[in-house]
Design a protein around this motif. Sequence first.
Motif, mmCIF file in Angstrom:
data_model
loop_
_atom_site.group_PDB
_atom_site.id
_atom_site.type_symbol
_atom_site.label_atom_id
_atom_site.label_comp_id
_atom_site.label_asym_id
_atom_site.label_seq_id
_atom_site.Cartn_x
_atom_site.Cartn_y
_atom_site.Cartn_z
ATOM 1 N N ALA A 1 0.629 -1.270 -0.102
ATOM 2 C CA ALA A 1 -0.041 -0.212 0.023
ATOM 3 C C ALA A 1 0.923 1.381 0.135
ATOM 4 C CB ALA A 1 -1.034 0.200 1.163
ATOM 5 N N VAL B 1 2.547 1.298 -4.347
ATOM 6 C CA VAL B 1 1.327 0.980 -5.232
ATOM 7 C C VAL B 1 2.065 0.475 -6.343
ATOM 8 C CG1 VAL B 1 -0.700 1.301 -6.530
ATOM 9 C CG2 VAL B 1 -0.519 1.774 -3.992
ATOM 10 N N ASP C 1 -1.371 4.801 -8.620
ATOM 11 C CA ASP C 1 -2.209 5.089 -7.434
ATOM 12 C C ASP C 1 -3.202 6.284 -7.655
ATOM 13 O OD1 ASP C 1 -3.003 5.330 -4.815
ATOM 14 O OD2 ASP C 1 -1.191 5.202 -3.716
ATOM 15 N N ASN D 1 -7.303 7.370 -2.532
ATOM 16 C CA ASN D 1 -8.685 6.702 -2.001
ATOM 17 C C ASN D 1 -8.454 5.244 -2.233
ATOM 18 O OD1 ASN D 1 -9.395 9.240 -0.407
ATOM 19 N ND2 ASN D 1 -10.393 9.782 -2.417
ATOM 20 N N ASN D 2 -7.534 4.395 -2.038
ATOM 21 C CA ASN D 2 -7.559 2.896 -2.292
ATOM 22 C C ASN D 2 -8.112 2.610 -3.891
ATOM 23 O OD1 ASN D 2 -6.846 2.314 0.199
ATOM 24 N ND2 ASN D 2 -8.919 2.512 1.038
ATOM 25 N N GLN D 3 -7.886 3.566 -4.596
ATOM 26 C CA GLN D 3 -8.291 3.244 -5.946
ATOM 27 C C GLN D 3 -6.889 3.516 -6.887
ATOM 28 O OE1 GLN D 3 -11.425 5.828 -7.398
ATOM 29 N NE2 GLN D 3 -12.228 5.976 -5.361
ATOM 30 N N VAL E 1 -9.963 -1.281 -7.042
ATOM 31 C CA VAL E 1 -10.231 -0.522 -5.821
ATOM 32 C C VAL E 1 -9.976 -1.835 -4.554
ATOM 33 C CG1 VAL E 1 -12.216 0.280 -3.918
ATOM 34 C CG2 VAL E 1 -12.135 0.562 -6.594
ATOM 35 N N ALA E 2 -8.935 -1.178 -3.673
ATOM 36 C CA ALA E 2 -8.432 -1.836 -2.423
ATOM 37 C C ALA E 2 -9.690 -2.099 -1.574
ATOM 38 C CB ALA E 2 -7.259 -1.438 -2.008
ATOM 39 N N GLY F 1 -9.499 -4.293 1.588
ATOM 40 C CA GLY F 1 -8.990 -4.350 2.441
ATOM 41 C C GLY F 1 -7.985 -5.461 2.610
ATOM 42 N N PHE G 1 -9.338 -7.202 -3.589
ATOM 43 C CA PHE G 1 -9.647 -6.017 -4.460
ATOM 44 C C PHE G 1 -10.655 -6.151 -5.346
ATOM 45 C CE2 PHE G 1 -5.128 -6.470 -3.519
ATOM 46 C CZ PHE G 1 -4.778 -5.414 -3.247
#
Length: 191
Positions: free
Chosen positions: A63, A66, A114, A117-119, A140-141, A143, A156
Amino acid sequence: MKKHLIAALVGATFMLPVAVNAADYVIDTQGAHASIQFSVSHLGYSFVVGRFNEFSGDFSFDAAKVADGKVNVKINTNSVDSNHAERDKHLRSADFLNTSKFPEASFTSTSIVDKGNNQFVINGDFTLNGVTKPLTIDAVAIGEGKDPWGGYRAGFTGTTSFAMKDFGVKMDLGPASANVELALVVEGVKQ
């Protein structure tokens, strides 16, 4: 004196910060923890929805870095399943997937961007029906963390689309049905 200098240099080497590498994961395809689903418009009125039941792959992910990640997926095209045996037989034919000649499709990432926002945007080479072309996946990540069995997992989702004609699909289903939409769910187990 030389021995003390060498010992000091070796000792100092172990004190240098170690570069953290992205963690390696194997996609967990057991128990529907991962899926590759497709949909194609049916005459502009509805959708034919299906999936590939057999695929495998791996990815690297960190994370904090990325862009250093990688994704590799192989799909058994014979495992196409649209919940209709006659249609699946036609999908395996030379009109569509030509599975007797090309029993495997694949995706290999070339870069990951990257977006915050986890996208992410995953760029790569997609091979289908003997044709390789660039493909972009919006991901999208979901978790990551420990699982109840002592492992570590990361998950994902992703979406992409492509024109069938770009991959040598002979069957023309009309303009409403020219593109395939893919919906991906990926859960990996850290190795």
